[in-house]
Design a protein around this motif. Sequence first.
Motif, PDB file in Angstrom:
ATOM      1  N   PRO A  61     -15.492  46.909  41.433  1.00 40.31           N
ATOM      2  CA  PRO A  61     -16.771  47.525  41.072  1.00 40.31           C
ATOM      3  C   PRO A  61     -17.993  46.742  41.571  1.00 40.31           C
ATOM      4  O   PRO A  61     -18.979  47.334  42.007  1.00 40.31           O
ATOM      5  CB  PRO A  61     -16.727  47.571  39.546  1.00 40.31           C
ATOM      6  CG  PRO A  61     -15.269  47.664  39.228  1.00 40.31           C
ATOM      7  CD  PRO A  61     -14.600  46.812  40.267  1.00 40.31           C
ATOM      8  N   LYS A  62     -17.914  45.421  41.551  1.00 43.19           N
ATOM      9  CA  LYS A  62     -19.046  44.626  42.046  1.00 43.19           C
ATOM     10  C   LYS A  62     -19.205  44.762  43.553  1.00 43.19           C
ATOM     11  O   LYS A  62     -20.318  44.831  44.062  1.00 43.19           O
ATOM     12  CB  LYS A  62     -18.901  43.162  41.645  1.00 43.19           C
ATOM     13  CG  LYS A  62     -19.232  42.931  40.187  1.00 43.19           C
ATOM     14  CD  LYS A  62     -19.386  41.480  39.872  1.00 43.19           C
ATOM     15  CE  LYS A  62     -19.798  41.328  38.419  1.00 43.19           C
ATOM     16  NZ  LYS A  62     -20.164  39.962  38.091  1.00 43.19           N
ATOM     17  N   ARG A  63     -18.103  44.812  44.265  1.00 43.68           N
ATOM     18  CA  ARG A  63     -18.180  44.985  45.717  1.00 43.68           C
ATOM     19  C   ARG A  63     -18.733  46.375  46.050  1.00 43.68           C
ATOM     20  O   ARG A  63     -19.535  46.537  46.959  1.00 43.68           O
ATOM     21  CB  ARG A  63     -16.789  44.788  46.327  1.00 43.68           C
ATOM     22  CG  ARG A  63     -16.706  44.894  47.827  1.00 43.68           C
ATOM     23  CD  ARG A  63     -17.470  43.826  48.565  1.00 43.68           C
ATOM     24  NE  ARG A  63     -17.005  42.524  48.218  1.00 43.68           N
ATOM     25  CZ  ARG A  63     -16.563  41.615  49.066  1.00 43.68           C
ATOM     26  NH1 ARG A  63     -16.516  41.891  50.347  1.00 43.68           N
ATOM     27  NH2 ARG A  63     -16.184  40.434  48.657  1.00 43.68           N
ATOM     28  N   LYS A  64     -18.306  47.388  45.301  1.00 44.59           N
ATOM     29  CA  LYS A  64     -18.860  48.737  45.492  1.00 44.59           C
ATOM     30  C   LYS A  64     -20.359  48.740  45.234  1.00 44.59           C
ATOM     31  O   LYS A  64     -21.126  49.373  45.966  1.00 44.59           O
ATOM     32  CB  LYS A  64     -18.173  49.735  44.551  1.00 44.59           C
ATOM     33  CG  LYS A  64     -16.760  50.070  44.936  1.00 44.59           C
ATOM     34  CD  LYS A  64     -16.156  51.049  43.939  1.00 44.59           C
ATOM     35  CE  LYS A  64     -14.731  51.399  44.285  1.00 44.59           C
ATOM     36  NZ  LYS A  64     -14.152  52.365  43.358  1.00 44.59           N
ATOM     37  N   ALA A  65     -20.785  48.030  44.184  1.00 43.92           N
ATOM     38  CA  ALA A  65     -22.213  47.961  43.871  1.00 43.92           C
ATOM     39  C   ALA A  65     -22.976  47.299  45.009  1.00 43.92           C
ATOM     40  O   ALA A  65     -24.079  47.724  45.358  1.00 43.92           O
ATOM     41  CB  ALA A  65     -22.430  47.209  42.559  1.00 43.92           C
ATOM     42  N   VAL A 123     -25.329  45.843  37.949  1.00 43.75           N
ATOM     43  CA  VAL A 123     -23.869  45.734  37.993  1.00 43.75           C
ATOM     44  C   VAL A 123     -23.468  44.445  38.706  1.00 43.75           C
ATOM     45  O   VAL A 123     -22.585  43.710  38.253  1.00 43.75           O
ATOM     46  CB  VAL A 123     -23.231  46.973  38.674  1.00 43.75           C
ATOM     47  CG1 VAL A 123     -21.754  46.747  38.953  1.00 43.75           C
ATOM     48  CG2 VAL A 123     -23.430  48.210  37.819  1.00 43.75           C
ATOM     49  N   LEU A 124     -24.139  44.155  39.821  1.00 44.65           N
ATOM     50  CA  LEU A 124     -23.831  42.935  40.578  1.00 44.65           C
ATOM     51  C   LEU A 124     -24.057  41.673  39.762  1.00 44.65           C
ATOM     52  O   LEU A 124     -23.298  40.712  39.876  1.00 44.65           O
ATOM     53  CB  LEU A 124     -24.705  42.859  41.837  1.00 44.65           C
ATOM     54  CG  LEU A 124     -24.177  43.534  43.075  1.00 44.65           C
ATOM     55  CD1 LEU A 124     -25.209  43.517  44.176  1.00 44.65           C
ATOM     56  CD2 LEU A 124     -22.905  42.871  43.543  1.00 44.65           C
ATOM     57  N   THR A 125     -25.100  41.651  38.962  1.00 42.57           N
ATOM     58  CA  THR A 125     -25.433  40.465  38.181  1.00 42.57           C
ATOM     59  C   THR A 125     -24.691  40.423  36.851  1.00 42.57           C
ATOM     60  O   THR A 125     -24.877  39.482  36.076  1.00 42.57           O
ATOM     61  CB  THR A 125     -26.948  40.385  37.937  1.00 42.57           C
ATOM     62  OG1 THR A 125     -27.393  41.571  37.274  1.00 42.57           O
ATOM     63  CG2 THR A 125     -27.703  40.200  39.243  1.00 42.57           C
ATOM     64  N   GLY A 126     -23.883  41.433  36.559  1.00 39.89           N
ATOM     65  CA  GLY A 126     -23.090  41.448  35.342  1.00 39.89           C
ATOM     66  C   GLY A 126     -23.854  41.862  34.099  1.00 39.89           C
ATOM     67  O   GLY A 126     -23.354  41.741  32.987  1.00 39.89           O
ATOM     68  N   ARG A 127     -25.062  42.369  34.262  1.00 43.95           N
ATOM     69  CA  ARG A 127     -25.864  42.794  33.111  1.00 43.95           C
ATOM     70  C   ARG A 127     -25.616  44.249  32.734  1.00 43.95           C
ATOM     71  O   ARG A 127     -26.179  44.741  31.762  1.00 43.95           O
ATOM     72  CB  ARG A 127     -27.350  42.577  33.395  1.00 43.95           C
ATOM     73  CG  ARG A 127     -27.700  41.099  33.438  1.00 43.95           C
ATOM     74  CD  ARG A 127     -29.163  40.913  33.601  1.00 43.95           C
ATOM     75  NE  ARG A 127     -29.387  40.570  35.000  1.00 43.95           N
ATOM     76  CZ  ARG A 127     -30.559  40.367  35.543  1.00 43.95           C
ATOM     77  NH1 ARG A 127     -31.641  40.502  34.817  1.00 43.95           N
ATOM     78  NH2 ARG A 127     -30.665  40.044  36.800  1.00 43.95           N
ATOM     79  N   MET A 128     -24.776  44.922  33.503  1.00 52.67           N
ATOM     80  CA  MET A 128     -24.453  46.319  33.214  1.00 52.67           C
ATOM     81  C   MET A 128     -23.019  46.569  33.664  1.00 52.67           C
ATOM     82  O   MET A 128     -22.591  46.079  34.704  1.00 52.67           O
ATOM     83  CB  MET A 128     -25.419  47.240  33.973  1.00 52.67           C
ATOM     84  CG  MET A 128     -25.211  48.698  33.746  1.00 52.67           C
ATOM     85  SD  MET A 128     -26.486  49.621  34.654  1.00 52.67           S
ATOM     86  CE  MET A 128     -25.686  51.182  34.772  1.00 52.67           C
ATOM     87  N   ASN A 129     -22.298  47.324  32.872  1.00 49.43           N
ATOM     88  CA  ASN A 129     -20.950  47.711  33.269  1.00 49.43           C
ATOM     89  C   ASN A 129     -21.026  48.792  34.328  1.00 49.43           C
ATOM     90  O   ASN A 129     -21.893  49.665  34.268  1.00 49.43           O
ATOM     91  CB  ASN A 129     -20.162  48.241  32.066  1.00 49.43           C
ATOM     92  CG  ASN A 129     -19.852  47.155  31.076  1.00 49.43           C
ATOM     93  OD1 ASN A 129     -19.687  45.998  31.433  1.00 49.43           O
ATOM     94  ND2 ASN A 129     -19.793  47.518  29.813  1.00 49.43           N
ATOM     95  N   ALA A 152     -30.795  51.499  43.115  1.00 48.95           N
ATOM     96  CA  ALA A 152     -30.778  50.095  43.526  1.00 48.95           C
ATOM     97  C   ALA A 152     -30.833  49.183  42.307  1.00 48.95           C
ATOM     98  O   ALA A 152     -30.119  48.178  42.249  1.00 48.95           O
ATOM     99  CB  ALA A 152     -31.946  49.807  44.470  1.00 48.95           C
ATOM    100  N   SER A 153     -31.645  49.539  41.325  1.00 46.03           N
ATOM    101  CA  SER A 153     -31.726  48.747  40.092  1.00 46.03           C
ATOM    102  C   SER A 153     -30.389  48.745  39.367  1.00 46.03           C
ATOM    103  O   SER A 153     -29.925  47.698  38.897  1.00 46.03           O
ATOM    104  CB  SER A 153     -32.799  49.312  39.159  1.00 46.03           C
ATOM    105  OG  SER A 153     -34.053  49.285  39.773  1.00 46.03           O
ATOM    106  N   ARG A 154     -29.774  49.895  39.293  1.00 43.85           N
ATOM    107  CA  ARG A 154     -28.474  50.008  38.622  1.00 43.85           C
ATOM    108  C   ARG A 154     -27.418  49.164  39.334  1.00 43.85           C
ATOM    109  O   ARG A 154     -26.662  48.419  38.702  1.00 43.85           O
ATOM    110  CB  ARG A 154     -28.037  51.466  38.564  1.00 43.85           C
ATOM    111  CG  ARG A 154     -26.751  51.683  37.789  1.00 43.85           C
ATOM    112  CD  ARG A 154     -26.433  53.151  37.608  1.00 43.85           C
ATOM    113  NE  ARG A 154     -26.313  53.878  38.856  1.00 43.85           N
ATOM    114  CZ  ARG A 154     -25.185  53.952  39.566  1.00 43.85           C
ATOM    115  NH1 ARG A 154     -24.098  53.350  39.149  1.00 43.85           N
ATOM    116  NH2 ARG A 154     -25.144  54.642  40.686  1.00 43.85           N
TER     117      ARG A 154
END
Length: 116
Positions: free
Chosen positions: A20-24, A97-103, A91-93
């Motif tokens: 999911p982080k790579r997709k983000a 996700v990348l920074t781990g502040r949102m699932n 982009a914000s979303r």
Amino acid sequence: WTLKHDGHVRVDIFYRAMTPKRKALVDLCGTLFLLLPVMIFVLLSSTKYVGNSWRILEGSPDSGGIPGVFLLKTLIPLFAGLMILQALVEASRHFLVLTGRMNPPANDHDHAEERL
């Protein structure tokens, strides 16, 4: 609507197997380096075109044509502006996700094959 609900077309060969982080990250880069520049170009290049149409209150040159062509042309920069707003939200979303502040959001496309 399609962008908001992640229904746009992408090359899914590698993307499907990503975390999911790579997709983000991929989605964030696509938004920042493809979507935003193209929409900014559309917005900037259409303003003079639409402004000239409004200046003369352009109508259709055909008899019986649409009288308010200038109103239709206004949809071009409006579309670009709305896409820019949605791109900023996306982009914000993706950043969150990348920074781990949102699932990461659940993606129905990942489970589409299971439903078939």
